[in-house]
Design a protein around this motif. Structure first.
Motif, PDB file in Angstrom:
ATOM      1  N   PRO A 189       1.178  -1.239   0.147  1.00  0.00           N
ATOM      2  CA  PRO A 189       0.328  -0.161  -0.069  1.00  0.00           C
ATOM      3  C   PRO A 189       0.740   1.012  -0.124  1.00  0.00           C
ATOM      4  N   GLY A 190       0.633   2.105  -0.767  1.00  0.00           N
ATOM      5  CA  GLY A 190       1.424   3.508  -0.945  1.00  0.00           C
ATOM      6  C   GLY A 190       2.742   2.714  -1.885  1.00  0.00           C
ATOM      7  N   PHE A 191       3.118   2.727  -2.057  1.00  0.00           N
ATOM      8  CA  PHE A 191       5.188   1.567  -2.729  1.00  0.00           C
ATOM      9  C   PHE A 191       3.841   0.985  -4.138  1.00  0.00           C
ATOM     10  N   VAL A 192       5.048   1.716  -5.663  1.00  0.00           N
ATOM     11  CA  VAL A 192       4.456   1.222  -6.844  1.00  0.00           C
ATOM     12  C   VAL A 192       5.083  -0.631  -6.062  1.00  0.00           C
ATOM     13  N   LYS A 193       5.232  -1.518  -7.038  1.00  0.00           N
ATOM     14  CA  LYS A 193       6.478  -2.365  -7.419  1.00  0.00           C
ATOM     15  C   LYS A 193       7.601  -1.694  -8.080  1.00  0.00           C
ATOM     16  N   LYS A 194       8.804  -2.078  -7.181  1.00  0.00           N
ATOM     17  CA  LYS A 194      10.141  -1.898  -8.411  1.00  0.00           C
ATOM     18  C   LYS A 194      11.217  -3.125  -8.897  1.00  0.00           C
TER      19      LYS A 194
END
Ligand code: SF4
Ligand code: ZN
Length: 309
Positions: A189-194
């Motif tokens: 939640p709040g973080f895109v996949k990197k």
């Protein structure tokens, strides 16, 4: 020297692989390494919208080029850091690359978005210039990717970058950072996949690829690089690599195979939304909002330094 694959005349020798390649076979070798990284680590699929963080340098433009050549839906994101002529030139290279290939290009100006540029941040904040620059870039990459509805953010970190980072983190035993050093960080939640699709390729390989593909990248280094500790770790790794080819790969790829899961298990932090911007953090305010408040001299997010987010 003969090409390992087609026996044609070789243009590059890779001591680590104990092999030489002709132009065409080398370009294919690089694409295969990227393809293998994507497949082995489950980075993304052809239907996904990928946002590539580009600096105008050889690694990120090589990555963008490989992804487009492999048929992925890859857009580029360039953050204007406000580092004088260097930023102007690198931004131009990134934009020209996108125009030549008809690829989507996203430009974000840090000063406009956040009220500070990197040279100012380096002078006013408590972090070193490169540290606040890294923080600002990671923050913007994540925000732009989330707001733009991209499935994944890809960065051009290569094997040299990853080995140097692991060395630095290991020397200081920064186990929380070590735990997060993986070619894939899944969405939370709040973080895109990197993802880091170049982690299997050395800097020599990405530079040669860019050269052989005729990519017009910015060659000069950032003028603020002097205080960058990462550079010293890279030099140390290069020294080891020169006498024992394959050291970087053994160090970083060996870590991924043997130790990454152990560290990850040990460090699962509780995250909540930053009271200022809403991005996830372990404290009241995220590290970016705390740094920005300090640089701009406003009091909103000036809480004592909590745990890094
Ligand atoms: Fe930013 Fe430092 Fe890299 Fe320059 S060298 S772009 S200041 S991280
Ligand atoms: Zn060949």
């Amino acid at each position: 020297m003969r090409c390992r694959r087609c026996r044609g005349s070789a243009v590059i020798e890779l001591r680590r692989h104990n092999a030489a390649f002709c132009r065409e076979c080398f370009v294919n070798h690089v694409r295969e390494q990227v393809w293998r990284a994507i497949a082995d680590q489950g980075m993304f699929a052809h239907r996904d919208r990928i946002l590539v963080a580009v600096s105008g340098g050889k690694d990120s433009l090589a990555l963008w080029d490989v992804l487009l050549e492999l048929g992925y839906r890859a857009s580029g994101l360039y953050i204007g850091l406000g580092i004088g002529e260097y930023s102007a030139r690198s931004g131009e290279r990134a934009r020209a690359f996108a125009e030549e290939r008809g690829a989507e290009f996203v430009f974000v100006d840090l000063l406009q978005e956040s009220g500070f540029d990197i040279p100012t941040a380096g002078k006013k904040g408590s972090r070193s210039t490169c540290s606040v620059c890294g923080l600002a870039k990671r923050y913007m990459f994540n925000r732009v990717a989330l707001e733009g509805g991209y499935d994944v953010l890809a960065t051009g970190h290569n094997l040299d970058d990853e080995a140097a980072t692991l060395l630095g983190n290991t020397l200081r035993w920064q186990t929380e950072y070590i735990a997060r050093q993986h070619p894939v960080l899944f969405a939370e939640p709040g973080f895109v996949k990197k993802v880091k699709p170049l982690y299997r390729l050395s800097e020599l390989e990405t530079a040669a690829y860019s050269f052989l593909r005729g990519i017009d990248y910015v060659v000069e280094e950032c003028p603020l690089v002097a205080g960058n500790t990462q550079l010293r770790y890279k030099e140390a790794m290069n020294l080891l690599e020169s006498t024992s080819p394959g050291t970087k790969a053994q160090f970083f790829l060996g870590y991924l195979e043997r130790a990454a899961a152990l560290f990850e298990e040990a460090h699962r932090a509780e995250l909540g939304p930053c009271e200022q911007c809403g991005q996830p953090t372990t404290g009241r305010f995220c590290a970016f909002c705390r740094a920005r408040a300090q640089i701009r001299g406003d009091d909103t997010a000036r809480v004592p330094e909590g745990r890094a987010s």
